[in-house]
Design a protein around this motif. Structure first.
Motif, mmCIF file in Angstrom:
data_model
loop_
_atom_site.group_PDB
_atom_site.id
_atom_site.type_symbol
_atom_site.label_atom_id
_atom_site.label_comp_id
_atom_site.label_asym_id
_atom_site.label_seq_id
_atom_site.Cartn_x
_atom_site.Cartn_y
_atom_site.Cartn_z
ATOM 1 N N GLU A 11 -1.160 -2.219 5.631
ATOM 2 C CA GLU A 11 0.080 -2.300 4.859
ATOM 3 C C GLU A 11 -0.247 -2.583 3.398
ATOM 4 O O GLU A 11 -1.352 -3.012 3.056
ATOM 5 C CB GLU A 11 0.981 -3.407 5.409
ATOM 6 C CG GLU A 11 1.459 -3.184 6.840
ATOM 7 C CD GLU A 11 2.312 -4.333 7.348
ATOM 8 O OE1 GLU A 11 2.535 -5.285 6.572
ATOM 9 O OE2 GLU A 11 2.748 -4.270 8.503
ATOM 10 N N GLY A 12 0.741 -2.355 2.524
ATOM 11 C CA GLY A 12 0.583 -2.662 1.107
ATOM 12 C C GLY A 12 -0.126 -1.554 0.347
ATOM 13 O O GLY A 12 -0.645 -0.604 0.922
ATOM 14 N N GLN A 13 -0.148 -1.689 -0.983
ATOM 15 C CA GLN A 13 -0.771 -0.676 -1.831
ATOM 16 C C GLN A 13 -2.270 -0.905 -1.938
ATOM 17 O O GLN A 13 -2.728 -2.026 -2.172
ATOM 18 C CB GLN A 13 -0.143 -0.687 -3.228
ATOM 19 C CG GLN A 13 1.169 0.064 -3.279
ATOM 20 C CD GLN A 13 1.572 0.445 -4.689
ATOM 21 O OE1 GLN A 13 2.750 0.532 -4.970
ATOM 22 N NE2 GLN A 13 0.622 0.680 -5.569
ATOM 23 N N VAL A 14 -3.003 0.181 -1.829
ATOM 24 C CA VAL A 14 -4.459 0.110 -1.872
ATOM 25 C C VAL A 14 -5.013 0.370 -3.266
ATOM 26 O O VAL A 14 -6.184 0.091 -3.545
ATOM 27 C CB VAL A 14 -5.057 1.131 -0.866
ATOM 28 C CG1 VAL A 14 -4.940 2.566 -1.407
ATOM 29 C CG2 VAL A 14 -6.505 0.803 -0.531
ATOM 30 N N THR A 37 -4.400 8.308 -3.346
ATOM 31 C CA THR A 37 -3.888 7.456 -2.274
ATOM 32 C C THR A 37 -2.969 8.278 -1.379
ATOM 33 O O THR A 37 -2.489 9.356 -1.759
ATOM 34 C CB THR A 37 -3.125 6.249 -2.840
ATOM 35 O OG1 THR A 37 -2.036 6.714 -3.655
ATOM 36 C CG2 THR A 37 -4.041 5.371 -3.669
ATOM 37 N N PHE A 38 -2.699 7.724 -0.187
ATOM 38 C CA PHE A 38 -1.853 8.421 0.791
ATOM 39 C C PHE A 38 -0.905 7.418 1.423
ATOM 40 O O PHE A 38 -1.330 6.354 1.894
ATOM 41 C CB PHE A 38 -2.732 9.074 1.861
ATOM 42 C CG PHE A 38 -1.979 9.916 2.850
ATOM 43 C CD1 PHE A 38 -1.254 11.013 2.429
ATOM 44 C CD2 PHE A 38 -2.004 9.608 4.206
ATOM 45 C CE1 PHE A 38 -0.555 11.803 3.345
ATOM 46 C CE2 PHE A 38 -1.313 10.389 5.127
ATOM 47 C CZ PHE A 38 -0.593 11.498 4.697
ATOM 48 N N ASP A 39 0.379 7.758 1.428
ATOM 49 C CA ASP A 39 1.400 6.846 1.965
ATOM 50 C C ASP A 39 1.913 7.272 3.334
ATOM 51 O O ASP A 39 2.933 6.761 3.813
ATOM 52 C CB ASP A 39 2.564 6.692 0.988
ATOM 53 C CG ASP A 39 3.301 8.002 0.736
ATOM 54 O OD1 ASP A 39 2.977 9.017 1.397
ATOM 55 O OD2 ASP A 39 4.214 8.023 -0.119
ATOM 56 N N LYS A 65 0.925 5.235 -4.763
ATOM 57 C CA LYS A 65 1.480 4.590 -3.583
ATOM 58 C C LYS A 65 0.635 4.911 -2.354
ATOM 59 O O LYS A 65 0.093 6.005 -2.224
ATOM 60 C CB LYS A 65 2.918 5.053 -3.343
ATOM 61 C CG LYS A 65 3.845 4.918 -4.541
ATOM 62 C CD LYS A 65 4.076 3.468 -4.918
ATOM 63 C CE LYS A 65 5.103 3.344 -6.051
ATOM 64 N NZ LYS A 65 5.312 1.944 -6.451
ATOM 65 N N GLY A 66 0.582 3.942 -1.446
ATOM 66 C CA GLY A 66 -0.079 4.187 -0.182
ATOM 67 C C GLY A 66 -1.072 3.105 0.166
ATOM 68 O O GLY A 66 -1.586 2.394 -0.704
ATOM 69 N N ASP A 205 -8.117 -5.056 12.075
ATOM 70 C CA ASP A 205 -9.258 -4.804 11.196
ATOM 71 C C ASP A 205 -8.896 -3.793 10.103
ATOM 72 O O ASP A 205 -8.141 -2.840 10.349
ATOM 73 C CB ASP A 205 -10.448 -4.267 11.995
ATOM 74 C CG ASP A 205 -11.052 -5.307 12.916
ATOM 75 O OD1 ASP A 205 -11.069 -6.489 12.529
ATOM 76 O OD2 ASP A 205 -11.500 -4.947 14.027
ATOM 77 N N GLU A 206 -9.444 -4.020 8.921
ATOM 78 C CA GLU A 206 -9.351 -3.067 7.819
ATOM 79 C C GLU A 206 -10.755 -2.730 7.355
ATOM 80 O O GLU A 206 -11.699 -3.515 7.559
ATOM 81 C CB GLU A 206 -8.507 -3.646 6.678
ATOM 82 C CG GLU A 206 -7.066 -3.914 7.108
ATOM 83 C CD GLU A 206 -6.190 -4.487 6.014
ATOM 84 O OE1 GLU A 206 -4.960 -4.323 6.110
ATOM 85 O OE2 GLU A 206 -6.730 -5.106 5.072
#
Length: 499
Positions: A11-14, A37-39, A65-66, A205-206
């Protein structure tokens, strides 16, 4: 040489984290930077010439965004200097694929012939690689209708790796598939996986995939492992990490990564860059000690050429029981001269970059330690600076052996004539640089230092020192064609200032 990073969050912006990751990899490329980025619905992209901090202001970061994205910093080795050559590259069909690449392909012409009607917008080998991979995905979809998209991606990567030669560490974003990365069968350029628990506090996990694990620290990722040579990995949209050994691989990393390219706080292929540089200093100190006895070198002080030579210089001073001093003050706002795209810019930058302190050099016999001496542009001027600051003797020590051969796997030094050691012995180089003495590391000591830190690496690519190219397809005809194509100081557009 480029820097690449890909980050998956739940979640959230990368985008802000990609920005931080690229800052940590800025040393790998200063010509251009890009991010996408990809949303879950659409891609958002920004790329341009310049440094990361100049391209991505707050407005740009907020617009990307994404929760998944990839980023790239570029030091051009193939293609031109236009902003159109900046990565990531994109193809709309099949699926929609963005790609970033660190390395250099050695069979581009052959690959282009196999692409049929696909048209390239640039002269970059990275765009060729993207189109080869996209074509293999398209063929996998056609020949196996209804197949799982994860299997399609891994099958396509297997086909691509069997065609492509040279050096490639790659990160892609594939619509409907996820964050997908792969590395050439020799593992010439680095690629490492990081992991953390989700920033939302859950137990999920991220992941981060990057050229160097030094990018992980500010982002809270912990190093998991290197991507293996010939391996592909996939981070799915729901956060699973999948992998496949697509082709047989055997690690043969570029040893110049440890000498010059990588940050000292990175761990590449199980070897600490910092510890490797210390070991180079210990081995070189033994040779310097013999030279002092045999040739009557009298040294008062050891001074590093900042920044990369510091670990070796510190170790040399300690082994020889000599004082270590920081005698060359570096201007932090001037880029790395070696990776600037043309000779004139490098020469103008040296005196803006370094200043010799008279209090260190005046009346002293000085041993200057550098991590490598490639073109000699920087070193000859530094020797003059030291003498102007009062040094009575200036001896030179290179932590690396003499560079005598082109590096075709992603470092822009393809023409033999550019090397100061070309057709010169140690004494000839010393005379040209205006020093009172010169000593190089030996190739064997350098290789032994690496093998001693990871015995599983039986072979390093040390081609710029010994002319032995691990991909097996580089000969004199290839090198002549490469030089004639306008790379090195003859590169088209090379008069543009480095940024």
């Amino acid at each position: 040489m480029c820097g690449i990073v890909g980050i998956f969050r739940h979640e959230g912006q990368v985008s802000a984290e990609l920005y931080e990751g690229l800052l940590m990899l800025q040393h790998r490329g200063q010509d251009s930077a890009g991010m996408v980025t990809f949303d879950g619905v659409r891609f958002q992209e920004r790329k341009d010439n310049g440094l990361v901090a100049n391209i991505f202001d707050k407005k740009a970061i907020d617009s990307l965004k994404g929760s998944v994205g990839i980023g790239h910093v570029r030091y051009p080795t193939a293609g031109g200097l236009s902003a159109t050559e900046a990565q990531p590259f994109f193809v709309n069909s099949p699926l929609g694929i963005y790609l970033i690449h660190n390395g250099n392909l050695t069979n581009v012409d052959e690959l282009l012939m196999g692409l049929g009607g696909r048209m390239m917008k640039t002269t970059s080998d990275s765009e060729v690689l993207l189109n080869v991979f996209a074509e293999d995905i398209a063929q996998s979809i056609t020949s196996n209708p209804g197949s799982d998209m994860e299997k399609v991606a891994f099958d396509a990567a297997t086909k691509t790796m069997k065609k492509v030669r040279g050096a490639y560490s790659v990160i892609t974003m594939i619509n409907q598939v996820g964050l997908f990365a792969f590395r050439d069968q020799n593992g010439i350029r680095p690629l490492v996986i990081g992991q953390r628990k989700a920033v939302d506090g859950s137990d999920r996990d991220e992941f981060c995939v990057a050229s160097e694990d030094s990018a992980f620290g500010p982002l809270g990722f912990s190093r998991v492992r290197d991507v293996n040579p010939g391996e592909a990995i996939l981070i799915t949209p729901d956060g699973r990490l999948e992998s496949r050994q697509c082709v047989n691989g055997k690690i043969s990393p570029c040893i110049f990564e440890y000498i010059y390219l990588a940050r000292p706080d990175s761990m590449l292929n199980g070897i600490s860059v910092y510890e490797f540089q210390l070991e180079l200093g210990r081995r070189l100190a033994k040779r310097i000690k013999d030279r002092c006895e045999d040739d009557d070198w009298e040294i008062d002080v050891v001074v590093p050429v900042p920044d990369g030579s510091r670990p070796s210089a510190i170790e040399i001073a300690q082994c020889l029981d000599l004082p270590y001093r920081e005698g060359l003050v570096k201007n932090r706002y001037v880029g790395r001269t070696f990776i600037m795209p043309d000779q004139r810019t490098r020469e103008l930058s040296v005196r803006r970059k370094l200043n010799a302190m008279r209090s260190v050099f005046n009346g002293k016999k000085v041993l200057l330690v550098d991590d490598s001496i490639v073109r000699g542009t920087t070193m000859s001027q530094i020797v003059q600076m030291c003498r102007a600051a009062g040094a009575t003797k200036v001896y030179l020590a290179s932590s690396a052996p003499p560079v005598k051969h082109p590096n075709v796997y992603g470092v822009d030094m393809p023409s033999r004539e550019e090397f100061v050691a070309h057709n010169r012995d140690e004494e000839g180089v010393c005379d040209l640089l205006g020093a009172d003495g010169l000593i190089y590391q030996t190739v064997e000591d350098m290789l032994q230092a690496g093998r001693g830190m990871n015995p599983q690496i039986e072979r390093f690519d040390a081609s710029c020192f010994d002319g032995d190219y691990v991909s097996g397809d580089v000969d004199d005809v290839y090198l002549e064609n490469l030089s004639g194509a306008g790379r090195g100081k003859g590169r088209k557009g090379a008069s543009a200032p480095a940024r």
